[in-house]
Design a protein around this motif. Structure first.
Motif, short mmCIF file in Angstrom:
data_model
loop_
_atom_site.label_atom_id
_atom_site.label_comp_id
_atom_site.label_asym_id
_atom_site.label_seq_id
_atom_site.Cartn_x
_atom_site.Cartn_y
_atom_site.Cartn_z
N UNK A 288 -25.86 65.35 -17.01
CA UNK A 288 -25.07 65.59 -18.22
C UNK A 288 -25.76 64.83 -19.36
N UNK A 289 -25.30 65.06 -20.58
CA UNK A 289 -25.88 64.33 -21.70
C UNK A 289 -25.36 62.89 -21.70
N UNK A 290 -26.09 62.02 -22.36
CA UNK A 290 -25.77 60.59 -22.35
C UNK A 290 -24.37 60.30 -22.87
N UNK A 291 -23.93 61.04 -23.87
CA UNK A 291 -22.60 60.78 -24.45
C UNK A 291 -21.48 61.01 -23.43
N UNK A 292 -21.68 61.92 -22.50
CA UNK A 292 -20.67 62.17 -21.45
C UNK A 292 -20.51 60.93 -20.59
N UNK A 293 -21.63 60.37 -20.15
CA UNK A 293 -21.57 59.16 -19.32
C UNK A 293 -21.00 57.98 -20.11
N UNK A 294 -21.45 57.87 -21.35
CA UNK A 294 -21.01 56.76 -22.19
C UNK A 294 -19.49 56.79 -22.41
N UNK A 295 -18.95 57.96 -22.72
CA UNK A 295 -17.51 58.05 -22.97
C UNK A 295 -16.71 57.79 -21.67
N UNK A 296 -17.27 58.20 -20.55
CA UNK A 296 -16.63 57.93 -19.26
C UNK A 296 -16.58 56.42 -18.99
N UNK A 297 -17.69 55.75 -19.23
CA UNK A 297 -17.75 54.30 -19.02
C UNK A 297 -16.75 53.58 -19.93
N UNK A 298 -16.71 53.99 -21.20
CA UNK A 298 -15.86 53.32 -22.18
C UNK A 298 -14.38 53.41 -21.84
N UNK B 190 -30.03 56.82 -17.69
CA UNK B 190 -29.48 55.71 -16.90
C UNK B 190 -29.99 54.37 -17.44
N UNK B 191 -31.27 54.30 -17.77
CA UNK B 191 -31.83 53.07 -18.33
C UNK B 191 -31.18 52.73 -19.67
N UNK B 192 -30.95 53.72 -20.50
CA UNK B 192 -30.31 53.50 -21.79
C UNK B 192 -28.87 53.02 -21.62
N UNK B 193 -28.14 53.59 -20.67
CA UNK B 193 -26.76 53.16 -20.41
C UNK B 193 -26.73 51.71 -19.94
N UNK B 194 -27.69 51.34 -19.10
CA UNK B 194 -27.76 49.95 -18.61
C UNK B 194 -28.00 49.00 -19.77
N UNK B 195 -28.82 49.42 -20.71
CA UNK B 195 -29.20 48.56 -21.82
C UNK B 195 -28.12 48.47 -22.90
N UNK B 196 -27.35 49.54 -23.09
CA UNK B 196 -26.47 49.60 -24.26
C UNK B 196 -24.98 49.57 -23.95
N UNK B 197 -24.57 49.52 -22.68
CA UNK B 197 -23.14 49.45 -22.38
C UNK B 197 -22.82 48.14 -21.68
N UNK B 198 -21.54 47.83 -21.58
CA UNK B 198 -21.08 46.63 -20.90
C UNK B 198 -20.80 46.88 -19.43
N UNK B 199 -21.24 48.02 -18.93
CA UNK B 199 -21.11 48.33 -17.50
C UNK B 199 -22.43 47.99 -16.81
N UNK B 200 -22.33 47.54 -15.58
CA UNK B 200 -23.53 47.36 -14.78
C UNK B 200 -23.94 48.75 -14.28
#
Length: 141
Positions: A128-138, A78-88
């Motif tokens: 889930x793995x980080x890539x799952x969340x990342x692809x969902x956000x994108x 979750x911390x990595x997603x906050x830091x590296x994506x354009x989603x809050x």
């Protein structure tokens, strides 16, 4: 002072004010939307939650609990997603915010909800793995 010079002064003031207002509008159009934080937002209460949803286009919300082992495993992701994506990214402790958990029918933790333009569009229960969340956000950026 004659009436003609008074009218000229008023017209000059109006023109100056129009220029100032136009300049302010141009400046505000160039400013980007509120910057997305690079760390999770800890939300406490419905008003903070609603404010967070209205402040950002895409928000990933992590409903978690302090006692939850899988939630602790998910924290670095979750911390990595906050830091590296354009989603809050927001975190909601279900023990401190039971009405929010009920509002979104969170029955198990961790539950992550993805909001786009204030509407819940995706839900993932469990880790889930980080890539799952990342692809969902994108998909929603």
């Amino acid at each position: 002072m004659s009436e003609a010079s008074s009218d000229d002064e008023i017209d000059e003031i109006r023109a100056q004010k129009r220029e100032e207002l136009a300049s302010q509008l141009d400046d505000s159009e160039e400013q980007p939307d509120e910057a997305v934080p690079s760390e999770p937002i800890y939300v406490n209460g419905a008003s903070e939650f609603d404010e967070t949803l209205s402040s950002y286009d895409v928000v990933l919300v992590d409903f978690h609990a302090e006692w939850c082992g899988p939630c602790k495993m998910l924290e670095p992701i979750v911390a990595s997603l906050a830091e590296t994506t354009d989603a809050a990214v927001a975190k909601v402790d279900i023990d401190q915010n039971q009405p929010l958990a009920q509002r979104f029918q969170v029955r198990s933790v961790p539950t992550l909800l993805l909001f786009s333009d204030g509407e819940a569009v995706e839900q993932i229960v469990g880790v889930r793995d980080e890539s799952t969340y990342r692809s969902l956000i994108e998909q929603y950026l």
